[in-house]
Scaffold this motif. Sequence first.
Motif, PDB file in Angstrom:
ATOM      1  N   LYS A 574      96.496  29.298  74.206  1.00  0.00           N
ATOM      2  CA  LYS A 574      96.059  29.705  75.532  1.00  0.00           C
ATOM      3  C   LYS A 574      96.758  28.936  76.646  1.00  0.00           C
ATOM      4  O   LYS A 574      96.861  29.435  77.778  1.00  0.00           O
ATOM      5  CB  LYS A 574      94.541  29.544  75.660  1.00  0.00           C
ATOM      6  N   ASP A 575      97.214  27.734  76.353  1.00  0.00           N
ATOM      7  CA  ASP A 575      97.939  26.987  77.373  1.00  0.00           C
ATOM      8  C   ASP A 575      99.208  27.730  77.774  1.00  0.00           C
ATOM      9  O   ASP A 575      99.633  27.682  78.929  1.00  0.00           O
ATOM     10  CB  ASP A 575      98.290  25.592  76.844  1.00  0.00           C
ATOM     11  N   THR A 576      99.818  28.415  76.814  1.00  0.00           N
ATOM     12  CA  THR A 576     101.027  29.195  77.074  1.00  0.00           C
ATOM     13  C   THR A 576     100.680  30.616  77.516  1.00  0.00           C
ATOM     14  O   THR A 576     101.394  31.211  78.332  1.00  0.00           O
ATOM     15  CB  THR A 576     101.908  29.239  75.814  1.00  0.00           C
ATOM     16  N   TYR A 577      99.597  31.164  76.974  1.00  0.00           N
ATOM     17  CA  TYR A 577      99.178  32.540  77.277  1.00  0.00           C
ATOM     18  C   TYR A 577      97.744  32.508  77.817  1.00  0.00           C
ATOM     19  O   TYR A 577      96.779  32.784  77.099  1.00  0.00           O
ATOM     20  CB  TYR A 577      99.240  33.409  76.013  1.00  0.00           C
ATOM     21  N   PRO A 578      97.571  32.143  79.094  1.00  0.00           N
ATOM     22  CA  PRO A 578      96.209  32.033  79.643  1.00  0.00           C
ATOM     23  C   PRO A 578      95.467  33.370  79.680  1.00  0.00           C
ATOM     24  O   PRO A 578      94.241  33.403  79.551  1.00  0.00           O
ATOM     25  CB  PRO A 578      96.440  31.478  81.052  1.00  0.00           C
ATOM     26  N   ASP A 579      96.203  34.458  79.865  1.00  0.00           N
ATOM     27  CA  ASP A 579      95.595  35.786  79.837  1.00  0.00           C
ATOM     28  C   ASP A 579      95.809  36.410  78.470  1.00  0.00           C
ATOM     29  O   ASP A 579      96.840  36.190  77.822  1.00  0.00           O
ATOM     30  CB  ASP A 579      96.217  36.676  80.910  1.00  0.00           C
ATOM     31  N   GLU A 580      94.841  37.219  78.046  1.00  0.00           N
ATOM     32  CA  GLU A 580      94.931  37.826  76.717  1.00  0.00           C
ATOM     33  C   GLU A 580      96.189  38.678  76.594  1.00  0.00           C
ATOM     34  O   GLU A 580      96.387  39.619  77.372  1.00  0.00           O
ATOM     35  CB  GLU A 580      93.707  38.686  76.434  1.00  0.00           C
ATOM     36  N   PRO A 581      97.064  38.354  75.653  1.00  0.00           N
ATOM     37  CA  PRO A 581      98.263  39.188  75.445  1.00  0.00           C
ATOM     38  C   PRO A 581      97.857  40.587  74.978  1.00  0.00           C
ATOM     39  O   PRO A 581      96.870  40.753  74.256  1.00  0.00           O
ATOM     40  CB  PRO A 581      99.022  38.438  74.344  1.00  0.00           C
ATOM     41  N   GLU A 582      98.641  41.547  75.388  1.00  0.00           N
ATOM     42  CA  GLU A 582      98.366  42.927  74.993  1.00  0.00           C
ATOM     43  C   GLU A 582      98.984  43.186  73.620  1.00  0.00           C
ATOM     44  O   GLU A 582     100.197  43.170  73.463  1.00  0.00           O
ATOM     45  CB  GLU A 582      98.927  43.897  76.018  1.00  0.00           C
ATOM     46  N   ALA A 583      98.116  43.425  72.649  1.00  0.00           N
ATOM     47  CA  ALA A 583      98.597  43.620  71.280  1.00  0.00           C
ATOM     48  C   ALA A 583      99.119  45.039  71.093  1.00  0.00           C
ATOM     49  O   ALA A 583      98.543  45.996  71.626  1.00  0.00           O
ATOM     50  CB  ALA A 583      97.475  43.345  70.287  1.00  0.00           C
ATOM     51  N   PRO A 584     100.189  45.207  70.339  1.00  0.00           N
ATOM     52  CA  PRO A 584     100.707  46.552  70.077  1.00  0.00           C
ATOM     53  C   PRO A 584      99.832  47.277  69.057  1.00  0.00           C
ATOM     54  O   PRO A 584      98.929  46.688  68.450  1.00  0.00           O
ATOM     55  CB  PRO A 584     102.094  46.273  69.520  1.00  0.00           C
ATOM     56  N   GLU A 585     100.136  48.525  68.857  1.00  0.00           N
ATOM     57  CA  GLU A 585      99.397  49.318  67.885  1.00  0.00           C
ATOM     58  C   GLU A 585      99.523  48.677  66.499  1.00  0.00           C
ATOM     59  O   GLU A 585     100.593  48.255  66.087  1.00  0.00           O
ATOM     60  CB  GLU A 585      99.949  50.744  67.854  1.00  0.00           C
ATOM     61  N   GLY A 586      98.409  48.626  65.807  1.00  0.00           N
ATOM     62  CA  GLY A 586      98.404  48.031  64.467  1.00  0.00           C
ATOM     63  C   GLY A 586      97.981  46.582  64.455  1.00  0.00           C
ATOM     64  O   GLY A 586      97.821  45.989  63.380  1.00  0.00           O
ATOM     65  N   TRP A 587      97.779  46.005  65.648  1.00  0.00           N
ATOM     66  CA  TRP A 587      97.329  44.616  65.759  1.00  0.00           C
ATOM     67  C   TRP A 587      96.022  44.561  66.543  1.00  0.00           C
ATOM     68  O   TRP A 587      95.811  45.352  67.461  1.00  0.00           O
ATOM     69  CB  TRP A 587      98.382  43.755  66.469  1.00  0.00           C
ATOM     70  N   THR A 588      95.173  43.604  66.191  1.00  0.00           N
ATOM     71  CA  THR A 588      93.863  43.480  66.814  1.00  0.00           C
ATOM     72  C   THR A 588      93.578  42.012  67.128  1.00  0.00           C
ATOM     73  O   THR A 588      93.950  41.118  66.352  1.00  0.00           O
ATOM     74  CB  THR A 588      92.758  44.009  65.875  1.00  0.00           C
ATOM     75  N   LEU A 589      92.936  41.785  68.271  1.00  0.00           N
ATOM     76  CA  LEU A 589      92.453  40.440  68.583  1.00  0.00           C
ATOM     77  C   LEU A 589      91.252  40.158  67.689  1.00  0.00           C
ATOM     78  O   LEU A 589      90.158  40.687  67.899  1.00  0.00           O
ATOM     79  CB  LEU A 589      92.069  40.321  70.063  1.00  0.00           C
ATOM     80  N   ALA A 590      91.447  39.342  66.682  1.00  0.00           N
ATOM     81  CA  ALA A 590      90.381  39.067  65.713  1.00  0.00           C
ATOM     82  C   ALA A 590      89.383  38.059  66.243  1.00  0.00           C
ATOM     83  O   ALA A 590      88.196  38.107  65.903  1.00  0.00           O
ATOM     84  CB  ALA A 590      90.980  38.563  64.403  1.00  0.00           C
ATOM     85  N   ARG A 601      97.098  41.583  61.985  1.00  0.00           N
ATOM     86  CA  ARG A 601      97.575  42.941  61.726  1.00  0.00           C
ATOM     87  C   ARG A 601      96.473  43.715  61.014  1.00  0.00           C
ATOM     88  O   ARG A 601      95.804  43.182  60.131  1.00  0.00           O
ATOM     89  CB  ARG A 601      98.828  42.879  60.854  1.00  0.00           C
ATOM     90  N   ASP A 602      96.277  44.976  61.416  1.00  0.00           N
ATOM     91  CA  ASP A 602      95.184  45.752  60.830  1.00  0.00           C
ATOM     92  C   ASP A 602      95.298  45.826  59.318  1.00  0.00           C
ATOM     93  O   ASP A 602      94.293  45.728  58.599  1.00  0.00           O
ATOM     94  CB  ASP A 602      95.158  47.161  61.433  1.00  0.00           C
ATOM     95  N   GLU A 603      96.508  45.991  58.836  1.00  0.00           N
ATOM     96  CA  GLU A 603      96.750  45.989  57.392  1.00  0.00           C
ATOM     97  C   GLU A 603      97.707  44.841  57.081  1.00  0.00           C
ATOM     98  O   GLU A 603      98.861  44.866  57.516  1.00  0.00           O
ATOM     99  CB  GLU A 603      97.345  47.317  56.925  1.00  0.00           C
ATOM    100  N   ALA A 604      97.227  43.864  56.362  1.00  0.00           N
ATOM    101  CA  ALA A 604      98.056  42.692  56.067  1.00  0.00           C
ATOM    102  C   ALA A 604      99.260  43.081  55.225  1.00  0.00           C
ATOM    103  O   ALA A 604      99.161  43.911  54.307  1.00  0.00           O
ATOM    104  CB  ALA A 604      97.238  41.633  55.352  1.00  0.00           C
TER     105      ALA A 604
END
Length: 727
Positions: A574-590, A601-604
């Motif tokens: 978070k020190d480098t990315y204070p705002d939530e990065p926008e994940a591409p399709e197939g990725w989720t903020l867990a 990744r939705d499917e490992a």
Amino acid sequence: MAAREKTVQKSASTTGRWAWPVLTAALTLVLAASRLVVTPRFYFSDDTERGSAGQWWQLGDQLLQGRLPMLDPSAWQAGNYWAEGQWGLLNPVTWLIAIAARLSESPVLHATVVKLVFLVILSLGVYLLARQFGAHRPWAALAGVLVPVSGFVVYMDAASWSTDLFNVALFPWAWWALRRAVEHRRSPFPYLLVSYLLITIGYVFGVMMLVVILVETLVRHAVRRDGARVVRTLLASAWGALLTIVVYLPAVLTAPVTERGDAPFENLRFLNADLTDLASAGNPWVSATIRSWGTEATEGPLVHIAWALLLLPLALPLARSAVRRGIPLFVLGGVALVLVLGPSHMGPIRWPLRLIPYLAIVLVVVFAVGISRRYPQGATRRAFWLSGVVIGATSLLTWGNGPYAWKAILAAAAVAFAALVVLRWIARAPRVRRRAAWAAVASMAVTAVFVAGQLYFLPTSPLPSRDAPDSASALESVLPDAHGDGIVVGDAEDGWQDDASWDERLIANLWYFSPTDVSSMYTVLPFETFGDDLCIDLRGKTCEAALDTLWSVDDETGLRVSDLMGVSTIVAMKDTYPDEPEAPEGWTLAEEGEYTWLFERDEALPAAGGVVWTADGTAVSVTAQSDTEVTFTVDAAGEDGRVVLSRLPYPGYSVDGAVQVDAVRGWLLTVDVSDAAPGDSVTVSFRPPAWPLLVGSYVLALAVGAGWLVGGAILRRRRAAAREALR
């Protein structure tokens, strides 16, 4: 009556023989352990915390599973263990340390015990070496106490650079054993054992110094035309050279693809000294003008060698016999001094101040030899005042380099002068018996005073500690549910001051404790194109753009870079990315933590090491896969027959059934199966470069060692029989 007196004398002699080395070891241990009173994690700084601790854990884990690791694709640029060298893959002492680390719950306690043991080993090695060069027991004991408290040994090697400490600790033993085998025609077994351990630690500076003493020994006996000793030296050199090939050639042949490949010769004034810096070699309480990370004057007594050197006039002049015997000392000391004063970067050899412990060994042994012959008779009024001048002059030069430390400089000068007065009094006191013994003990007491002062003036190493949890269980609890391979992006050390931050992330080699395979490890051989693409440094830190790169689509393959790496878990700081990065399709903020964003990744994906992409018209089926080998069957071979594997294209890969071609993105191992027919089998395997040469060198080294042992034993038996026959 005469028999009883002879028995008493023999008993006293035996007691003296053991009392001094025991005192040396005990006092070394007490002084080293005393630092823990002020700084409990003194021996768990920087590279021990971020490097050795995790490395030992991983190696111990592999050994307990019956494996000796060679390559780990999931560790990416940190996974070429043979080329890394300092993993000590062939070193049984490193194995014991690693297994103990794996079984220990406290990384700090484990590292501390290891460091204390090696400091004691160093002290006893210096004692033996000083005795061998002619020092009397009391002064050899003082020498054994002085070297382990020298500045660089304590504040850099013992605090942080474990493998350098191991090298320094074993070096006097190797030198003593070499002289024992060559000069005195004794069994070579101690030399073969200690030099093997020294070389296979994988830290080059001790090996460089071993080469110097081998060359000096060979030249000296060749000039004297002493054929027998020349032969023994050649055997010792062949043994060492063959082992050096095994340990260091892989790194040399791997260097062209790493940042070490085009290292220049230049002087950046980084961890090297000048002559005025050496003026503080006798002052344990001040810092010289040694430039290092982010500072022009590193806060630590890095050029301190021994306070007793200020009393060198008491030990001079050396007797002619001592000068002749001390030629090896002068040669090694001269080489070490030139290098310490040399440029900071000599190709891949950097930061020559790391050689100052070897200069310390030489100077302290020379002092011990000299004062053994001169004291107490040499403690004349002239020598007394000359020593006083040395104390004053060096203090003045040290003040010129750092006038802000005038109190510490003045205090150290006062203690040294008081020690001089005490040694002069002991030498002249009419009722004092065993003056040398009392003088040596008094000098040890002064050494303890100086160490106590260091606890006040310089209580910590200049190399930082990040206060990682002192609990293997706590470290293992980070990312406990492995979701494929992981990587950290951003400033991986963000939040280290807060204990809670360690629940979300680790740093460098501490990731080895985690059940998740994370590639953000520590390496001494950063893969250049990989590091440039992901802007990742040798300890796993990245720039902000690394996340965009991982989620970007590669032009040639049409896959995301993260997919090409087999990455399924991303920890974004978070020190480098204070705002939530926008994940591409197939990725989720867990999970959103206080310090990190955890994306999955939705499917490992499968772990790194396998086939991740084939060109249009080309298809393969993997039939077998391990860390060092992948075998696949060609199902179809198109015009573009490229097959990409999630591996770095290190030198040492071979391809059977296809050809290796230019790496995709410059760092993904790529083979071409255009000439293969459907059904053909292709095997991509890794062995360290020049593997047959390495195996042959190792076998030949063992043959040389065994031949020397057997041949030497036969010759000694024959000489003993001849002497018996003459009686």
